[in-house]
Design an enzyme around this catalytic site. Structure first.
Site, PDB file in Angstrom:
ATOM      1  CB  ALA A 157      -2.847   1.145  10.438  1.00 17.36           C
ATOM      2  CG  ASP A 179      -6.109  -3.034  16.216  1.00 15.85           C
ATOM      3  OD1 ASP A 179      -6.465  -2.947  14.885  1.00 15.85           O
ATOM      4  OD2 ASP A 179      -4.989  -2.838  16.480  1.00 15.85           O
ATOM      5  CB  ALA A 197       2.311   5.634  13.089  1.00 11.31           C
ATOM      6  CD  GLU A 200      -6.200   5.998  25.073  1.00 13.88           C
ATOM      7  OE1 GLU A 200      -6.835   5.816  24.010  1.00 13.88           O
ATOM      8  OE2 GLU A 200      -5.406   5.315  25.679  1.00 13.88           O
ATOM      9  CD1 TRP A 239       3.913  -9.807 -21.529  1.00 15.17           C
ATOM     10  CD2 TRP A 239       1.974 -10.154 -20.890  1.00 15.17           C
ATOM     11  NE1 TRP A 239       3.166 -10.128 -22.583  1.00 15.17           N
ATOM     12  CE2 TRP A 239       1.913 -10.490 -22.312  1.00 15.17           C
ATOM     13  CE3 TRP A 239       0.914 -10.206 -20.087  1.00 15.17           C
ATOM     14  CZ2 TRP A 239       0.768 -10.672 -22.850  1.00 15.17           C
ATOM     15  CZ3 TRP A 239      -0.596 -10.502 -20.636  1.00 15.17           C
ATOM     16  CH2 TRP A 239      -0.275 -10.639 -21.967  1.00 15.17           C
ATOM     17  CB  CYS A 277       2.701   0.365  11.497  1.00 11.73           C
ATOM     18  SG  CYS A 277       1.023  -0.374  11.684  1.00 11.73           S
ATOM     19  CG  ASN A 320      -6.533   5.264  10.377  1.00  8.72           C
ATOM     20  OD1 ASN A 320      -6.577   6.634  10.726  1.00  8.72           O
ATOM     21  ND2 ASN A 320      -5.622   4.467  10.704  1.00  8.72           N
ATOM     22  CB  ALA A 363      -6.184   4.013  14.135  1.00 12.18           C
ATOM     23  CB  ALA A 364     -11.141   2.905  15.121  1.00 16.24           C
TER      24      ALA A 364
END
Lengths: 463, 463
Positions: B313, B295, B42, B34, B446, B44, B317, B12-13
């Site tokens: 995440a 992370d 993803a 990498e 409300w 998640c 990002n 992500a980063a």
């Protein structure tokens, strides 16, 4: 013992104030004069009663008159109309349904007279089957008319949110619905992008839309049979309509206050200060014990800082409650309005907050810049996501977020994020950095609101 | 021509930074190393792949390696592990899958090495059928194991959000699920009220919950057969488990940075400044061209102002994207974190933001006061509303909103309102005055968040 807290009008603002004042100061006498019979009802629920989703009209009553009297110890007098306010003598004159006239002294007074549906100078407004919809008796009358007369065609005059909600309701009751709007688009305060999406959806649902169309009147024998409107070439045309709803907006019921020498603001509603107190029209001084709240009163717009007239339920409830607290000994500001609104149009939801229209922003002295983005409400791989369109508007000079509008089949309550950001005077960069919640069943990593902020910020930097 | 922007870690980063830098400055060379094969996925979404709602593991990949290379012109090199960083020489040493060693000079460097699943010292961690779940290969392995070995009982060790999501996933695959949590409750950062509601729901769904239960290890021949845990009387007991998921949290992969003399913060993750730049551990000076995000890095908590480690995440990002912009010539702050999180637990949603736990608030120097209210998501008369429980926490001294937690079958994305308010440093009174959207199909007058603010404010005034 001080004179009682007297409330004029038993709806959202009035009953919120009465209840709160009584809770804060149980020994204080609280009298509410309501000219009708209905109190504390959810006007916003009326279309769903007509639609048939709400079974009984009584279901829309949040707290009954009996509960106010017995449980909350509020001296609620229905069928009592306040016809005069004397701010020098600190009294009100009340006429009852059976012709009696009463004078009542007050220690504090709240004017919560609400608003009325505007009735344009149409011919035939008094034909059977022509309705406005602004109170419970009208909702009742429309429902009964549909049930008893089995009308086939409905003309809705006005493409505001009431018109859109009534289109859905009457379509559900089996009527063929046409909508007439004088302006080039429906849902004016929601901005063009959102309005167009809603209009396409209304047409998909079978609603016949007549934009830029001026209705002239209604014709029929005893009951309405046709709606008459101007055509593009300057002539007139007519269309079948055996039920008509006129929903072209509301006007504040400010006459009682105006006649009492209370100042009206630039919008024509009653001017108020931060605590909901009114002003003396003669010299502009604060009337310390005379408050106004709800659809008859102004509230400060949080974006412009200027008085605004946004006759919506939360504004009324909140201001009423704040005034009840103030009167009860706990001074509380009534809060401003961002003009946040949300509406269901068949299977779509649409919502708006702040200033959406660039023209309106310019008039308020801003240099508006805006984007409209389409983003999914969930990641592409997770089931159930839908497209949400977000229009975000900011001031190019300060970077400040001015407003937003969203439309989609789900997730439109996300407008609350922008409404909150506006209250906090966020810049677009600050909104983009809000730490919103992400997990695949609820949102993509970048929530659509954040995506809009990201894209708008990019555009502002490029300029 | 400056040396390339080198990114360590293609998730992500890293990939957000690489893409953004390339968009801002297309002539700049951007290289991503990498060590694995998966990029920009993803994480998640993995529980939903195991559950069977996401069909292909590839569906979780937001942008493929080919797209990064061909469309975004990023020099992405998978199977390349950065084993050393030299911040004086401004080079990294890279080892490839086929044993080659490369030295690469950088103009700017981003350390985005992520986090790893914590593996506690349990016996039998290497038995077949015992998994952690922190990367795509593990998700793949779990799914295959379920498909091929048809396990009947699953033990989930750890009651955090990964544990809760995996309980739902494995239950959906037909397994009998038990969950073991060492602490007295699950979902620790969500606060006690929300956690208890989720726990009741987990039990209703047939999950066997063992709270305050320390797992000792796993037994079996080749494959795991039982989980062994301490009993209340100090003895040991065991239960059947032919699939085990260990999800007790993650630890930042900070070793590469630490060995390079980059400062780690109080949380053990890499310390960063407002722009994501790292510091020299020797003298605390800023390493102008060495960034960290995701992370493996800290972010400032918007409530406390202190460095925090929230491996989620959106934080990754956003920080990656901001660093990409900065490196590309548009200095952009990475933004703080409110620790906002949201989780689906079978039919319930739970969300949290800021500081929910009063103990944690006290440790941060606040004087916390909180309420938990139950409120409907729609008016009583409109169909489809459900109960939402909202816990709202504020600082009694300043009135400032510190955090919130919500739980219910619908509407938990409302946490975003509080997350936004926290970013804007709202008091409870200001939150109560936020102009949130109301119409019967979407909310009561409300909104539950406003009701919580109203009740909390009342309590604060009474104190």
């Amino acid at each position: 013992m001080s004179d009682p807290f007297v409330v004029v009008g038993g709806d959202a603002a009035g009953m919120s104030a009465a209840s709160k004042a009584k809770r804060e100061d149980p020994d204080r006498e609280v009298i509410v004069f309501e000219k009708g019979e209905w109190v504390s009802y959810a006007a916003c629920g009326m279309p769903y009663y007509v639609k048939g989703e709400v079974e009984e009209l009584d279901d829309l009553v949040a707290v009954t008159a009996e509960e106010f009297r017995d449980e909350r110890d509020v001296d609620l007098r229905t069928g009592h109309e306040v016809v005069e306010v004397d701010t020098d003598a600190e009294t009100v004159t009340v006429e009852t349904d059976d012709g009696e006239s009463i004078e009542q002294a007050y220690g504090d007074l709240l004017v919560g007279t609400g608003a009325s549906a505007i009735e344009p100078p149409f011919d035939g407004l008094d034909l059977t089957g022509v309705f406005t919809i602004h109170d419970m008796d009208e909702a009742d009358a429309i429902e009964s008319y549909v049930a008893e007369h089995d009308p086939e065609t409905a003309a809705i005059v006005g493409g505001g949110y009431v018109g859109v909600e009534m289109a859905e309701a009457l379509d559900a009751r089996g009527l063929d619905v046409s909508m007439y709007e004088m302006l080039p688009r429906t849902l004016q305060p929601f901005g063009e992008e959102t309005a167009r999406t809603v209009e396409d959806h209304l047409r998909d649902q079978g609603v016949e839309l007549h934009l830029e169309t001026a209705v002239q009147g209604f014709d029929g024998d005893v009951s309405v049979e046709t709606v008459r409107y101007k055509t593009d070439d300057g002539g007139e045309d007519e269309a079948a309509a055996d039920l008509v709803i006129v929903g072209v907006g509301v006007a504040p019921n400010a006459a009682l206050a105006e006649e009492a020498g209370i100042e009206l603001g630039p919008t024509g509603a009653i001017a108020t200060d931060d605590y909901g107190r009114t002003l003396d029209a003669a010299d502009g001084s604060t009337l310390e014990h005379v408050y106004a709240a709800g659809d008859c009163a102004e509230a400060d717009n949080v974006v412009t800082g200027e008085p605004d007239h946004v006759p919506l339920a939360l504004t009324a409830n909140r201001a009423g409650r704040a005034i009840g607290a103030t009167v009860g000994g706990d001074p509380t500001q009534t809060g401003g309005t961002a003009g946040t609104a949300i509406v269901k149009a068949f299977d779509l939801g649409a919502a708006r907050t702040g200033i959406v229209d660039e023209e309106v922003a310019r008039e308020a002295g801003f240099d508006p810049v805006s984007v409209t983005i389409d983003a999914p409400t969930r990641p592409h791989y997770y089931p159930g996501g839908v497209k949400l369109s977000v229009t975000l508007v900011a001031d190019a000079d300060s970077g400040r977020v001015l407003g937003a509008s969203v439309v989609g089949r789900d997730g439109v309550k996300r407008i609350d994020t922008v409404a909150t950001a506006i209250t906090g005077e966020f810049t677009v960069a600050e909104l983009q950095n809000a730490d919103l919640a992400y997990a695949p069943p609820f949102s993509p990593v970048w929530d659509p609101i954040l995506t809009a902020a990201k894209v708008l910020r990019g555009r502002m930097e490029d300029d």
